[in-house]
Structures are given as C-alpha cells and as structure tokens.
Design an enzyme around this catalytic site. Structure first.
Site, short mmCIF file in Angstrom:
data_model
loop_
_atom_site.label_atom_id
_atom_site.label_comp_id
_atom_site.label_asym_id
_atom_site.label_seq_id
_atom_site.Cartn_x
_atom_site.Cartn_y
_atom_site.Cartn_z
N LYS A 34 0.84 -1.21 0.00
CA LYS A 34 0.00 0.00 0.00
C LYS A 34 0.88 1.26 0.00
O LYS A 34 2.07 1.18 0.32
CB LYS A 34 -0.91 -0.03 1.23
CG LYS A 34 -0.17 -0.01 2.56
CD LYS A 34 -1.10 -0.34 3.73
CE LYS A 34 -0.32 -0.34 5.03
NZ LYS A 34 -1.14 -0.81 6.17
N ARG A 121 -10.53 -0.13 15.68
CA ARG A 121 -10.55 0.65 14.45
C ARG A 121 -11.55 -0.04 13.55
O ARG A 121 -12.70 -0.19 13.95
CB ARG A 121 -9.11 0.65 13.89
CG ARG A 121 -8.74 1.86 13.11
CD ARG A 121 -7.26 1.88 12.75
NE ARG A 121 -6.82 0.75 11.95
CZ ARG A 121 -5.63 0.64 11.38
NH1 ARG A 121 -4.74 1.60 11.53
NH2 ARG A 121 -5.30 -0.41 10.67
N TYR A 238 15.33 30.69 6.55
CA TYR A 238 14.20 31.39 7.15
C TYR A 238 14.33 31.47 8.67
O TYR A 238 14.76 30.50 9.31
CB TYR A 238 12.90 30.64 6.85
CG TYR A 238 12.43 30.75 5.42
CD1 TYR A 238 11.96 31.96 4.91
CD2 TYR A 238 12.44 29.63 4.59
CE1 TYR A 238 11.51 32.05 3.61
CE2 TYR A 238 11.98 29.71 3.28
CZ TYR A 238 11.53 30.93 2.80
OH TYR A 238 11.08 31.00 1.51
N MET A 285 11.35 24.63 1.51
CA MET A 285 10.59 23.72 0.66
C MET A 285 11.51 23.02 -0.35
O MET A 285 11.34 21.84 -0.64
CB MET A 285 9.49 24.46 -0.09
CG MET A 285 8.54 23.52 -0.81
SD MET A 285 7.28 24.35 -1.78
CE MET A 285 6.36 25.19 -0.52
C1 PLP Z 1 -0.34 -1.76 6.80
C2 PLP Z 1 -0.91 -3.05 7.32
C3 PLP Z 1 -0.06 -4.15 7.55
C4 PLP Z 1 1.45 -4.10 7.42
O1 PLP Z 1 2.04 -3.64 8.60
P1 PLP Z 1 3.63 -3.55 8.77
O2 PLP Z 1 3.82 -3.09 10.16
O3 PLP Z 1 4.11 -2.55 7.77
O4 PLP Z 1 4.17 -4.91 8.50
C5 PLP Z 1 -0.67 -5.35 7.94
N1 PLP Z 1 -2.00 -5.44 8.10
C6 PLP Z 1 -2.83 -4.38 7.93
C7 PLP Z 1 -4.29 -4.54 8.14
C8 PLP Z 1 -2.30 -3.16 7.54
O5 PLP Z 1 -3.12 -2.11 7.38
#
Ligand code: PLP
Length: 342
Positions: A34, A121, A238, A285
């Site tokens: 992701k 969650r 800055y 930036m």
């Molecule tokens: C992002 C995520 C993971 C991966 O977690 P890591 O700590 O990066 O290994 C696993 N399960 C879910 C549901 C996630 O959202």
C-alpha cells in the site's frame, strides 16, 4: 549530479522477503505494498516480493489494487481498507479480494472477514462475526495494536480472541500478523502474515534493521549545489535559526520538505561525501543548509543510506520510519528514481 535521487535495491527486498518467509515457517508471506510500497514503488516491490516467495499482495484501496492487477494476473490482491462508494465495481473489475468490517457483504467479491480483536478501528465484533455464514468468506483477519511494543501481553490477548473467532471458519485462510508480530510473536502467524515495513528493510521496532537481519531497500541522495561562507553574525535560512559564531562554510542542498525532507530535520545528520554533518537552520521547501568540512560544492549528500537510517530521521522527528519513506516524493518532476536488482 541529481538533485534528488531515490535508489530502490530489489536484491535487498528479496533478501528481506526470504528472511521473513524463513522466520514464519509454514505460514504464507503476503507483501503489503500500500501507499506505493511505503514510498518504494508498488509495482517493482510487488514483483520482487513475489519472486522471493511472497504469495499475495495487500493494498489499502481498490484503486491501488486495480493499478497492480495488469502486472500480476492471477495473484491474490487483498484490499485492506474499507471500500468507499463506487469502489466495489473497481474491485470486481480488477478481480480483487476485500476486507469487510460489517455483516453487509458486497456482491460478487471474495471477502476476508475483518474482526476487531482490540485495535478499536475497523472490524466487526466477535458476536457479529459469529453470525456470519462461513460459506461466504474466503479469509478471516484481524490487526494487532501493539505488536511492536516490548510488552507482548495485549498482542497475546488479541491473538486469543482472534483464534476463538477464526475457529468457526475452518476453510478460511486466517491472518493476523504484521511485520513486528511475524518477527517475534510465533503464535500470531496462523496461515499467512501481512508484512510491509520489514520487507523494505525498515525496523518495525524503530531500531537498527540490521539487528533483525533486514537490509534497507531505499537510499536517497542529493549533492551540494552551492557553498558559501557565513561571516560571524550572518545566518542561513528562514527565521535566522542558524547564526554563525565564527566564519562558517555551509553547503546548500537542493532538497527540502517539498521533496519529503521534513522541516523538523534541523539539527539532524546527513552524510556529506560520506561524513556525518548537521543540517543547519530551517529546512525550506526546496533546499536546506548543511555543515561542510573540507568538502564543498559538488560533493554527494546522502539523506538516507550508507548506514544513515530512516529510523534516525524518524527519531529526530518523533515519528516512525514508515512516515519518513511514505513522505519521500518520487514525482519525476522532483526526483530521479532508479531501481537496482543485484
Ligand atoms: C499496513 C498493514 C499491515 C502491514 O504492517 P507492517 O507493520 O508494515 O508490517 C498489515 N495489516 C494491515 C491490516 C495493515 O493495514
């Protein structure tokens, strides 16, 4: 020299994947790619992880999954996040599987039942899950809130709750562990582990990845585009946050928070021609200033790599390594991204 050069080492990623696969014994390794593989590039990282033995891909959104599908026909791609309006159709068209947190299931999509075992969650309660017909699910999953913490007691409690729900679904694939749990809580491994951060050679515990047999996959380099010598009383940047006490040679590096080099990194270290030097004054930036030794304009500057860890920047900023690499901008208008494989 390049102003912002991101180098992705797929050989390191494969080594990390093999390390994780070996650590989890019989469980499958699922690669979490992701957020563009935590800033590392989803397509490249997915391919390398699968070559190294990963058996599925996990993403946060249907769009991320759909973008991967053409490169990976036939590979299980699981969407971990909730589907917003209109996204079911995207998921169906791309042949994705989806995590579902409510008893209302989307039509025509293989479902992984997401159980809230204590994260508080997404996920349905154990009671809601108990009412689901096992025929309708291909997977049962949950997510751990504290797997990266020293005290394993809450993770163990979550694992127990998850196991109780999961046993009602004998045919479903059961998965709970993230990287931290996969590495150090054997009882969380079930049928598959969902690993992101460790795959990229980042420590899930925020310490040195080498201690866990992990090699950083990403390096980030720039260069000293200009140097100047500040007279006593002169400042750079800055807010005049760095004022020279004596004549001080500073290097100007053409990377800033617009590239993901965060504004809070004043005082952090980078490598100038291989030597540790401090970031001086306020990060802008598009640039920041750095101490210079004997070196000067044209010298390479390593922002992450050669032993300078994303974990160090994270500690300096009071955040996680995850947020550091996710924030690095790989837009070709700002950066050159290179991929090495061996
Ligand atoms: C992002 C995520 C993971 C991966 O977690 P890591 O700590 O990066 O290994 C696993 N399960 C879910 C549901 C996630 O959202």
């Amino acid at each position: 020299m390049r102003r912002s050069e991101i180098t992705i080492d797929l050989a390191a990623l494969k080594k990390n994947a093999a390390r994780l696969a070996a650590a989890v014994g019989g469980a499958e390794l699922w690669a979490v790619v992701k957020a563009d593989a935590y800033g590392h590039g989803a397509v490249d990282c997915a391919r390398a992880a699968l070559e190294a033995g990963a058996r599925a891909l996990c993403v946060a959104t249907a769009q991320e999954g759909a973008a991967l599908r053409p490169g990976f026909p036939g590979v299980r791609i699981l969407v971990l996040g909730p589907l917003a309006e209109g996204e079911e159709q995207i998921a169906r068209a791309a042949g994705l599987e989806v995590a579902v947190s409510s008893p209302r299931f989307p039509d025509g999509l293989p479902v992984h039942l997401k159980v809230d075992s204590g994260m508080g969650r997404f996920g349905m309660s154990a009671e809601e899950a108990a009412a689901v017909d096992p025929e309708h699910v291909v997977g049962v999953m949950s997510h751990l809130a504290t797997a990266d913490e020293a005290d394993p007691s809450f993770a163990r409690e979550q694992t127990k709750r998850f196991a109780q729900v999961a046993e009602r679904f004998p045919a479903a694939v059961k998965h709970l562990a993230n990287s931290a749990a996969a590495l150090r809580l054997p009882e969380t491994r079930f049928d598959a582990v969902r690993c992101g951060v460790a795959l990229y050679g980042l420590s899930p515990f925020g310490d040195d990845p080498a201690e866990h047999g992990l090699d950083p996959v990403l390096r980030w380099d720039s260069y000293v585009a200009a140097e100047r010598t500040l007279a006593p009383g002169e400042s750079t940047g800055y807010g005049r946050r760095f004022v020279a006490r004596e004549a001080t040679k500073v290097g100007l590096v053409p990377v800033g928070y617009g590239d993901g080099f965060r504004r809070g990194l004043t005082g952090a270290e980078v490598l100038v021609a291989g030597a540790r030097k401090r970031v001086l004054g306020t990060v802008s930036m598009d640039s920041f200033a750095v101490e210079l030794g004997p070196s000067g304009a044209g010298e390479p500057v390593t922002l992450i790599g050669d032993g300078l860890l994303a974990e160090e920047h994270a500690r300096h900023l009071g955040t996680l390594n995850y947020e550091i690499t996710c924030g690095i901008v790989s837009d070709p208008a700002r950066a050159d991204r290179r991929v090495r494989d061996g």
